[in-house]
Design a protein around this motif. Structure first.
Motif, PDB file in Angstrom:
ATOM      1  N   ARG A  30     -62.260   8.794 -88.643  1.00 46.86           N
ATOM      2  CA  ARG A  30     -61.351   8.768 -89.774  1.00 46.86           C
ATOM      3  C   ARG A  30     -60.187   7.784 -89.626  1.00 46.86           C
ATOM      4  O   ARG A  30     -59.528   7.466 -90.615  1.00 46.86           O
ATOM      5  N   THR A  31     -59.901   7.308 -88.419  1.00 42.42           N
ATOM      6  CA  THR A  31     -58.771   6.401 -88.217  1.00 42.42           C
ATOM      7  C   THR A  31     -59.279   4.970 -88.116  1.00 42.42           C
ATOM      8  O   THR A  31     -60.001   4.621 -87.184  1.00 42.42           O
ATOM      9  N   GLN A  32     -58.894   4.128 -89.073  1.00 43.54           N
ATOM     10  CA  GLN A  32     -59.430   2.774 -89.153  1.00 43.54           C
ATOM     11  C   GLN A  32     -59.132   1.964 -87.897  1.00 43.54           C
ATOM     12  O   GLN A  32     -59.999   1.238 -87.403  1.00 43.54           O
ATOM     13  N   GLN A  33     -57.905   2.071 -87.379  1.00 45.35           N
ATOM     14  CA  GLN A  33     -57.534   1.253 -86.225  1.00 45.35           C
ATOM     15  C   GLN A  33     -58.379   1.585 -85.007  1.00 45.35           C
ATOM     16  O   GLN A  33     -58.821   0.692 -84.273  1.00 45.35           O
ATOM     17  N   ILE A  34     -58.618   2.878 -84.779  1.00 44.13           N
ATOM     18  CA  ILE A  34     -59.435   3.284 -83.628  1.00 44.13           C
ATOM     19  C   ILE A  34     -60.894   2.916 -83.867  1.00 44.13           C
ATOM     20  O   ILE A  34     -61.580   2.422 -82.961  1.00 44.13           O
ATOM     21  N   ARG A  35     -61.369   3.117 -85.090  1.00 41.36           N
ATOM     22  CA  ARG A  35     -62.755   2.770 -85.402  1.00 41.36           C
ATOM     23  C   ARG A  35     -63.003   1.272 -85.233  1.00 41.36           C
ATOM     24  O   ARG A  35     -64.025   0.855 -84.680  1.00 41.36           O
ATOM     25  N   LYS A  49     -55.227   6.560-100.799  1.00 39.49           N
ATOM     26  CA  LYS A  49     -55.054   5.821 -99.546  1.00 39.49           C
ATOM     27  C   LYS A  49     -54.023   6.503 -98.657  1.00 39.49           C
ATOM     28  O   LYS A  49     -54.215   6.640 -97.440  1.00 39.49           O
ATOM     29  N   THR A  50     -52.926   6.968 -99.257  1.00 41.36           N
ATOM     30  CA  THR A  50     -51.886   7.641 -98.481  1.00 41.36           C
ATOM     31  C   THR A  50     -52.375   8.976 -97.940  1.00 41.36           C
ATOM     32  O   THR A  50     -52.129   9.317 -96.780  1.00 41.36           O
ATOM     33  N   PHE A  51     -53.073   9.712 -98.793  1.00 41.67           N
ATOM     34  CA  PHE A  51     -53.600  11.002 -98.336  1.00 41.67           C
ATOM     35  C   PHE A  51     -54.647  10.807 -97.247  1.00 41.67           C
ATOM     36  O   PHE A  51     -54.791  11.646 -96.356  1.00 41.67           O
ATOM     37  N   GLY A  52     -55.377   9.681 -97.309  1.00 42.68           N
ATOM     38  CA  GLY A  52     -56.384   9.394 -96.288  1.00 42.68           C
ATOM     39  C   GLY A  52     -55.805   9.261 -94.896  1.00 42.68           C
ATOM     40  O   GLY A  52     -56.481   9.539 -93.903  1.00 42.68           O
ATOM     41  N   THR A  53     -54.523   8.851 -94.802  1.00 42.55           N
ATOM     42  CA  THR A  53     -53.894   8.741 -93.484  1.00 42.55           C
ATOM     43  C   THR A  53     -53.649  10.112 -92.852  1.00 42.55           C
ATOM     44  O   THR A  53     -53.411  10.203 -91.649  1.00 42.55           O
ATOM     45  N   SER A  71     -50.984  -2.572 -80.512  1.00 38.83           N
ATOM     46  CA  SER A  71     -50.638  -2.209 -81.890  1.00 38.83           C
ATOM     47  C   SER A  71     -50.717  -0.701 -82.117  1.00 38.83           C
ATOM     48  O   SER A  71     -50.204  -0.197 -83.126  1.00 38.83           O
ATOM     49  N   LEU A  72     -51.349   0.017 -81.192  1.00 39.75           N
ATOM     50  CA  LEU A  72     -51.457   1.476 -81.307  1.00 39.75           C
ATOM     51  C   LEU A  72     -50.373   2.199 -80.516  1.00 39.75           C
ATOM     52  O   LEU A  72     -50.423   3.424 -80.400  1.00 39.75           O
ATOM     53  N   HIS A  73     -49.421   1.466 -79.986  1.00 42.78           N
ATOM     54  CA  HIS A  73     -48.333   2.093 -79.239  1.00 42.78           C
ATOM     55  C   HIS A  73     -47.266   2.562 -80.224  1.00 42.78           C
ATOM     56  O   HIS A  73     -46.165   2.012 -80.318  1.00 42.78           O
TER      57      HIS A  73
END
Length: 341
Positions: free
Chosen positions: A298-303, A239-243, A57-59
């Motif tokens: 800071r990155t939810q998917q990696i965390r 939420k958008t700025f958080g990305t 999913s991170l590709h």
């Protein structure tokens, strides 16, 4: 070697690195935080590479650029830190002339590549926020590969004149470099010739690398902020700025020390020499160490993926579904993050 400090010579076979001038007595103590930073750099960046490789999913373009950043940080820190530690620990100060120029090339080449990667990541954020429905069609794998190739080629070409110009100067004064590695200006200042061409090219490369890249990033984020402020709700804006927050933090940790180091080397001659050297080292060591931490936190998917690799008390991982539809909920500090199993 005892006469190398005073004997006149031309095109020396070796240079002598002083380390941090004025602080030679505490080199061993200075090596402790430097070595710690290097270990964190190695572990953090390899962890990022492992997670992105293992998680389909991170590709995506953002994470491809993040992998490029991790590889660049590993090369950038490895090209200088072993030399520093050999000085601090073993008092091994000699470096071959050709090795010195090679190290100079690697430092400037991968610094330029890293700067280009930040521009590419800014482009990815711009497309994702300003043109979300077209993101996958604009930044295809082919386009991402072309951007990556352009970034690498630009860095390689921009850095090439540094060692070429440095090699042509006659060095007939001393071969002692007051630095921990072969930085461009400390090396060419040892030449007994007019080094204006090297100095002017270094300034041109700095403007091309940092000035233009920062300008492009600024334009991208101006458009991004305009798109964010047009969103209807405060939660959506946050939420958008958080990305973009992790990318912005990484940009600040890279450009501020780099610009400060380059400008003080050229124009702030009244500052102590050890200050110039110390800032130059932080510029090469701090971003590679902080980038995996910034993106990991800071990155939810990696965390979330990290929490699945290293579950701990207070973290709950619940899987449901089966086969390709299997999902996992990772509960962390009140937040629930949905990630593919």
């Amino acid at each position: 070697m005892s006469n190398s400090n005073t004997t006149e010579f031309s095109n020396p076979s070796t240079f002598i690195l002083l380390g941090i001038p004025g602080l030679q007595g505490v080199h061993v103590w200075i090596s402790i935080p430097f070595c710690t930073m290097y270990v964190i750099t190695i572990l953090g960046n390899f962890t990022i590479l492992y997670i992105v490789k293992r998680e389909p999913s991170l590709h995506e373009p953002m994470y491809y650029f993040l992998c490029m950043l991790a590889i660049t940080d590993l090369v950038l820190s490895t090209s200088t830190l072993p030399t520093m530690l050999s000085i601090f620990w073993f008092n091994s100060r000699e470096i071959n002339f050709s090795t010195c120029l090679t190290q100079m090339y690697f430092v400037h080449c991968f610094s330029a590549i890293e700067s280009g990667i930040y521009v590419a990541m800014a482009l990815d954020r711009y497309v994702a926020i300003c043109h979300p429905l077209r993101h996958s069609t604009i930044l295809t794998n082919c386009v991402v590969a072309k951007i990556a190739l352009a970034v690498v080629l630009r860095g390689a070409v921009l850095a090439l004149p540094y060692p070429i110009l440095a090699r042509q100067w006659p060095y007939c004064r001393t071969n002692i470099i007051p630095h921990t590695h072969c930085e461009h200006m400390p090396v060419v200042k040892l030449a007994c010739a007019d080094i204006s061409i090297s100095s002017y090219y270094g300034l041109f490369a700095l403007i091309s690398r940092i000035g233009l890249d920062v300008l492009f990033i600024t334009v991208s984020y101006t458009q991004i902020l305009r798109a964010i402020f047009r969103l209807p709700s405060k939660d959506a804006r946050l939420k958008t700025f958080g990305t973009c927050s992790s990318h912005l933090c990484a940009i600040l940790t890279f450009y501020i020390p780099g610009l400060f180091s380059s400008l003080t080397t050229r124009f702030a001659n009244n500052l102590p020499l050890y200050f110039h050297v110390f800032i130059g080292n932080l510029y090469l060591l701090l971003p590679p160490m902080l980038n995996p931490i910034i993106y990991g936190v800071r990155t939810q998917q990696i965390r979330a993926r990290l929490l699945r690799l290293f579950p701990h008390k207070g973290t709950e991982v619940v899987s449901f579904g089966s086969g390709s539809q299997s999902k996992s909920c990772v509960k962390l500090s009140g937040d629930i993050v949905l990630v593919p199993a």
